[in-house]
Design a protein around this motif. Structure first.
Motif, PDB file in Angstrom:
ATOM      1  N   ALA A 162       0.823  -1.211   0.000  1.00  9.53           N
ATOM      2  CA  ALA A 162       0.000   0.000   0.000  1.00  9.53           C
ATOM      3  C   ALA A 162       0.861   1.266   0.000  1.00  9.53           C
ATOM      4  CB  ALA A 162      -0.936  -0.009   1.205  1.00  9.53           C
ATOM      5  N   LEU A 195       4.861   4.935  -3.967  1.00  8.29           N
ATOM      6  CA  LEU A 195       4.828   6.198  -4.702  1.00  8.29           C
ATOM      7  C   LEU A 195       3.490   6.885  -4.524  1.00  8.29           C
ATOM      8  CD1 LEU A 195       6.410   5.008  -8.055  1.00  8.29           C
ATOM      9  CD2 LEU A 195       7.531   6.226  -6.193  1.00  8.29           C
ATOM     10  N   GLY A 196       2.439   6.078  -4.342  1.00 11.82           N
ATOM     11  CA  GLY A 196       1.099   6.626  -4.171  1.00 11.82           C
ATOM     12  C   GLY A 196       1.035   7.595  -3.011  1.00 11.82           C
ATOM     13  N   TYR A 204       4.701   2.961 -13.092  1.00  5.95           N
ATOM     14  CA  TYR A 204       5.262   2.896 -11.741  1.00  5.95           C
ATOM     15  C   TYR A 204       6.768   2.625 -11.800  1.00  5.95           C
ATOM     16  CZ  TYR A 204       4.319   2.303  -6.734  1.00  5.95           C
ATOM     17  OH  TYR A 204       4.235   2.488  -5.393  1.00  5.95           O
ATOM     18  N   PHE A 218      -5.852   3.436  -5.528  1.00  9.79           N
ATOM     19  CA  PHE A 218      -4.450   3.272  -5.905  1.00  9.79           C
ATOM     20  C   PHE A 218      -3.593   3.139  -4.658  1.00  9.79           C
ATOM     21  CE2 PHE A 218      -0.239   4.867  -7.016  1.00  9.79           C
ATOM     22  CZ  PHE A 218       0.003   4.228  -8.216  1.00  9.79           C
ATOM     23  N   SER A 219      -3.807   4.047  -3.714  1.00 12.99           N
ATOM     24  CA  SER A 219      -2.931   4.064  -2.552  1.00 12.99           C
ATOM     25  C   SER A 219      -3.119   2.829  -1.666  1.00 12.99           C
ATOM     26  CB  SER A 219      -3.172   5.340  -1.751  1.00 12.99           C
ATOM     27  OG  SER A 219      -2.168   5.484  -0.785  1.00 12.99           O
ATOM     28  N   SER A 250      -3.846  -0.053  -2.758  1.00 11.42           N
ATOM     29  CA  SER A 250      -3.591  -1.226  -3.618  1.00 11.42           C
ATOM     30  C   SER A 250      -4.860  -2.050  -3.837  1.00 11.42           C
ATOM     31  CB  SER A 250      -2.523  -2.157  -3.022  1.00 11.42           C
ATOM     32  OG  SER A 250      -1.333  -1.491  -2.784  1.00 11.42           O
TER      33      SER A 250
HETATM   34  N1  PHE Z   1      -0.472   1.284  -3.409  1.00 12.10           N
HETATM   35  C1  PHE Z   1       0.722   1.497  -4.154  1.00 12.10           C
HETATM   36  C2  PHE Z   1       1.224   2.886  -3.860  1.00 12.10           C
HETATM   37  O1  PHE Z   1       0.537   3.658  -3.236  1.00 12.10           O
HETATM   38  C3  PHE Z   1       0.530   1.273  -5.621  1.00 12.10           C
HETATM   39  C4  PHE Z   1      -0.212   0.038  -5.963  1.00 12.10           C
HETATM   40  C5  PHE Z   1      -1.434   0.113  -6.606  1.00 12.10           C
HETATM   41  C6  PHE Z   1       0.297  -1.211  -5.601  1.00 12.10           C
HETATM   42  C7  PHE Z   1      -2.154  -1.025  -6.891  1.00 12.10           C
HETATM   43  C8  PHE Z   1      -0.426  -2.355  -5.887  1.00 12.10           C
HETATM   44  C9  PHE Z   1      -1.651  -2.238  -6.525  1.00 12.10           C
HETATM   45  O2  PHE Z   1       2.279   3.267  -4.252  1.00 12.10           O
END
Ligand code: PHE
Length: 461
Positions: free
Chosen positions: A23, A26-27, A105, A237-238, A240
């Motif tokens: 989680a 980079l998000g 990413y 996104f953050s 996951s």
């Molecule tokens: N959650 C990760 C982040 O914030 C990005 C991510 C997204 C990882 C989806 C896995 C699935 O950087």
């Protein structure tokens, strides 16, 4: 079925570290601050909180339940719970999202490696945010350097994934996540305490407290449907969510783990780190009078400036970028793992081969993303370059739609008792607020996501 026991996490802390490792990435440190900056600060933060608590948490519990119950990858899990139905397609969409997300990413993660290198040679010394921002833009618009680092980063990611769960993913995250946390707190304290920035002629250039105001005081006039969709996408996104990462990781979790508690802890840590990253960045943004709307270059041009104001700046800079890269790595391995688990379990390709095939194809797609800042600058879809298209389509569409399908699946296809039994470890732990959680999964989450979409594509309102 092979007789070898399936790989998995060995301890509770390992589960939290790995899931939070996925989680937090980079998000939190790169994307959250720049999105908040572009979307009005406090108003965005507030929406983001609402989405994390009301939609993210219940969807995360659903993903954990689906994964642990079936012990399978994102596609296999749906096949096992709803055999001979199209539901497995939710997992396929997740694998596609993993490809798209990891493509850009890997590029941004590559940037963090360049910044480690710059920190080592002390290249930021004496540079102000304006110069740093110029340097950043020059770097990303170079066609070769970012690709070099991206390939390096993707190789690292593949190596950890080949190592497997216990030895690869769990070991790295357990050690480094706590250090990252401490470092961000220290940077935050420094950033807030910068105070007033007064020029030699006595003019006030900026004040760090304005950064806190920007982040925590919501200006509701800034909210429109794009801000709402960005906040929803960013929550998914953050955390996951919405593409089977948490299903896949859930499948490696032991049966006695308290999934609800794990979900709450992971969501809490993730949100805390995003907010702390905001506290580290915005006071400095206002102190140096950098536009908060600067976009993807924001942390890269602002953070090195804070470190210059710290005793032992050289070490802080280096430590920060190393941990930043590690945070990116623990997320990128979780993205790659979604695809690899699918290839190994559903398509019966061995782990080594599956990792190489997926990593190479994702890297190739990523090269196109990277070059969209230079030679492929003019290739665009609906006004967005390749990089932004990958980000926008995956975060704002695939993930929320995936999350909506997962919620509908848990609420309407699985039996309530199935969901309850897995979440409560067959009734051995008490699930407070179960009814509300279940209500959100059945009704609120799918409807809220659908409304945001209909609005954003212009079919409502
Ligand atoms: N959650 C990760 C982040 O914030 C990005 C991510 C997204 C990882 C989806 C896995 C699935 O950087």
């Amino acid at each position: 079925m092979s007789s070898k026991p399936r790989d998995g996490f060995s301890s509770k802390f390992g589960v939290i570290a790995a899931a939070a490792g996925s989680a937090v990435g980079l998000g939190n440190i790169w994307k959250f601050p720049y999105e908040a900056g572009q979307n009005g600060g406090g108003a965005f933060l507030l929406l983001y909180f609402v989405f994390v608590i009301l939609i993210g948490l219940p969807v995360m519990m659903s993903e954990f339940v689906i994964g642990r119950k079936t012990n399978a990858n994102a596609v296999g899990a749906f096949k096992s719970l709803a055999p001979k139905t199209p539901w497995f397609f939710t997992g396929v969409m997740g694998v596609a999202a993993a490809f798209m997300i990891l493509s850009f990413y890997g590029v941004v993660s590559g940037w963090t490696l360049e910044y480690i290198y710059l920190a080592v040679i002390n290249a930021f010394k004496g540079q102000n945010p304006e110069q740093l921002s110029k340097g950043f833009n020059e770097f990303i618009s170079n066609p070769i350097r970012p690709v070099f680092w991206q390939v390096g980063f993707m190789t690292l990611t593949a190596l950890v994934v080949i190592g497997g769960i216990k030895n690869g993913i769990e070991k790295i995250t357990k050690l480094l996540m706590p250090i990252l946390f401490l470092l961000i707190v220290v940077i935050g304290i420094r950033s807030v305490s910068l105070g007033a920035n007064i020029s030699e002629s006595g003019e006030v250039i900026g004040h760090s407290y304005d950064g806190l105001k920007f982040l925590f005081k919501p200006d509701f006039s800034k909210i429109d449907i794009d801000v709402v969709l960005d906040a929803l996408g960013q929550a998914f996104f953050s955390l996951s969510l919405g593409m089977g990462t948490i299903i896949t990781y859930g499948s490696y979790i032991k049966k006695d783990n308290n999934l609800k508690k794990t979900a709450i802890e992971v969501a809490f840590l993730d949100t805390l780190i995003a907010v702390l990253a905001g506290v580290a960045i915005f006071p400095a943004v206002f102190y140096f009078n950098v536009p908060p709307t600067e976009g993807p270059g924001l942390v890269f041009s602002v953070l090195p400036s804070i470190f210059q104001k710290m005793a032992g700046g050289y070490i802080w800079t280096l430590a920060f970028f190393v941990l930043f890269a590690v945070a990116a790595l623990t997320s990128s391995i979780s993205l790659l793992e979604v695809a690899v688990a699918y290839f190994t379990e559903e398509l019966k390709i061995n782990r080594l081969k599956a990792t190489i095939i997926t990593a190479v194809s994702i890297t190739a797609l990523g090269v196109a993303c990277s070059l969209s800042n230079s030679v492929l600058k003019d290739v665009s879809f609906f006004g967005r370059n390749i990089f932004d298209t990958m980000d926008h389509v995956s975060s704002n569409f695939l993930l929320p739609i995936g999350g909506m399908l997962i919620a509908i699946f848990t609420g309407w296809v699985m039996k309530q008792s199935e969901f309850y039994n897995e979440l409560s470890n067959n009734g051995t732990i008490k699930i407070k607020l179960f009814k509300s959680i279940y209500f959100i999964i059945r009704f609120l989450a799918p409807v809220a996501i659908a409304i945001v979409f209909l609005y954003s594509v212009g079919l409502l309102g």
